[in-house]
Design an enzyme around this catalytic site. Structure first.
Site, short mmCIF file in Angstrom:
data_model
loop_
_atom_site.label_atom_id
_atom_site.label_comp_id
_atom_site.label_asym_id
_atom_site.label_seq_id
_atom_site.Cartn_x
_atom_site.Cartn_y
_atom_site.Cartn_z
CG ASP A 165 -2.26 0.70 0.91
OD1 ASP A 165 -2.23 1.93 0.74
OD2 ASP A 165 -3.32 0.04 0.84
CG HIS A 188 -1.00 1.49 -3.27
ND1 HIS A 188 -2.22 1.19 -2.71
CD2 HIS A 188 -0.63 0.37 -3.96
CE1 HIS A 188 -2.58 -0.05 -3.04
NE2 HIS A 188 -1.63 -0.56 -3.80
#
Length: 341
Positions: A165, A188
């Site tokens: 993430d 991310h």
């Protein structure tokens, strides 16, 4: 105790399995030193959290002058949680949670496979993170490297994040965040937000991301806010950035949809202003390398781009920019951004 500092040592070459554990101050010492030379591992069974807060594993609370350093490793062995929570609705523990610890230092540690966030910094000021590494599989859910909330004057420097993430997530109530010399990927990207969920008021300001690189990330530099929220994200800069095979290298998404308001026209928004991108170079996996999608009445204002050169990863392909309701200007930007002069 040495020089007025209370020290807890995890010796080199030793491994300790810890159930959920909380260190809670205030302390009678000017500084507390957690010297991590060896390894700490979490239980493999989620039942070890029975009777404990399932959202935390190791907590440091209300300890000013906290030092966590050494070449040791914190392995949360989170795969048991990833599997369990795919089949059951459940909360998962952050591996290292630091709350209200002003002037703390985290230096030289290695963090593996958290069930959720690897490191959360909450309600802290004047603190530093150096030479930290976080690693988790690319498909591991919500395994942010560092989450920051309700904190100010935080420095994150010379660290590596390879997770499932956000490498670093900058949440509401934060200001004066300095991120420099960080390597991100996979993951991310570095995100401001999300902000304004469930029509909440949230603020972020004075964020500086400098001399960082993104490799194989699904996003690069991202600002994301929910429709219907309020507050502001302002005075944010991304400078001297290298991109390698990055999807969505530059993205502002002011139109996160809140399902409770789906179908309703939203006029309020977290105001985004004073965002600078300067000296950003590299390659994009996506055709749309720059996405600036702003909503509300005023959109995004005072957005400045200078010396941007993003090309396609694939030879012979081209990239472009997409923008909506954005106000500002560009110089020497490729691909060109049509709604910025």
């Amino acid at each position: 105790m040495k020089d007025g500092t209370a020290t807890l040592e995890v010796p080199h070459g030793k491994t300790f399995k810890l159930k959920p554990l909380q260190f809670n101050g205030p302390c009678n010492f000017p500084s507390v030193h957690f010297q991590l030379e060896g390894n700490i591992i979490a239980p493999r069974n989620t039942k070890a959290w029975k009777g404990h807060d399932s959202e935390r594993w190791i907590e440091f609370l209300n300890i000013d002058g906290l030092i966590i350093d050494g070449g040791g490793q914190i392995n949360a062995r989170g795969s048991v949680w990833w599997e369990f929570c795919r089949e059951n609705s459940c909360s998962r523990p952050t591996a290292l949670f630091i709350h209200n610890c002003n002037k703390f230092l985290l230096n030289g540690t290695r963090h593996l496979n958290s069930a959720r966030n690897h490191i959360s910094i909450n309600s802290c000021t004047n603190s530093k993170v150096y030479n930290v590494t976080t690693i988790a599989p690319e498909d591991s859910p919500n395994t942010d490297g560092i989450d920051i909330s309700q904190s100010s004057y935080i420095l994150i420097q010379d660290s590596t994040f390879a997770t499932g993430d956000d490498c670093i997530a900058i949440n509401g109530g934060t200001s004066y965040i300095n991120i420099t010399g960080v390597t991100c990927g996979p993951g991310h990207g570095i995100s401001v937000g999300s902000l304004g969920k469930k029509q909440s008021y949230e603020v972020v300001e004075h964020v500086r991301v400098y001399n960082c690189s993104f490799t194989g990330t699904t996003n690069g530099m991202r600002i994301k806010t929910w429709e219907g929220g309020s507050g502001y994200a302002r005075n944010i800069s991304f400078q001297h950035i290298i991109l390698t095979n990055t999807s969505n290298p530059i993205i502002i998404d002011q139109k996160y949809s809140d399902l409770t308001n789906e179908g309703k026209e939203q006029t309020s928004a977290v105001q985004i202003s004073g965002v600078t991108y300067r000296d950003v170079k590299g390659t994009s996996q996506s055709e749309i390398a720059i996405i600036l999608d702003c909503g509300g009445v005023t959109g995004c204002t005072d957005i400045f781009m200078d010396s941007i050169n993003i090309t396609a990863t694939s030879s012979g392909s081209k990239v472009r920019a997409s923008c909506n309701n954005v106000h500002g200007f560009t110089t020497f930007t490729s691909p060109p951004v049509p709604c910025l002069s």
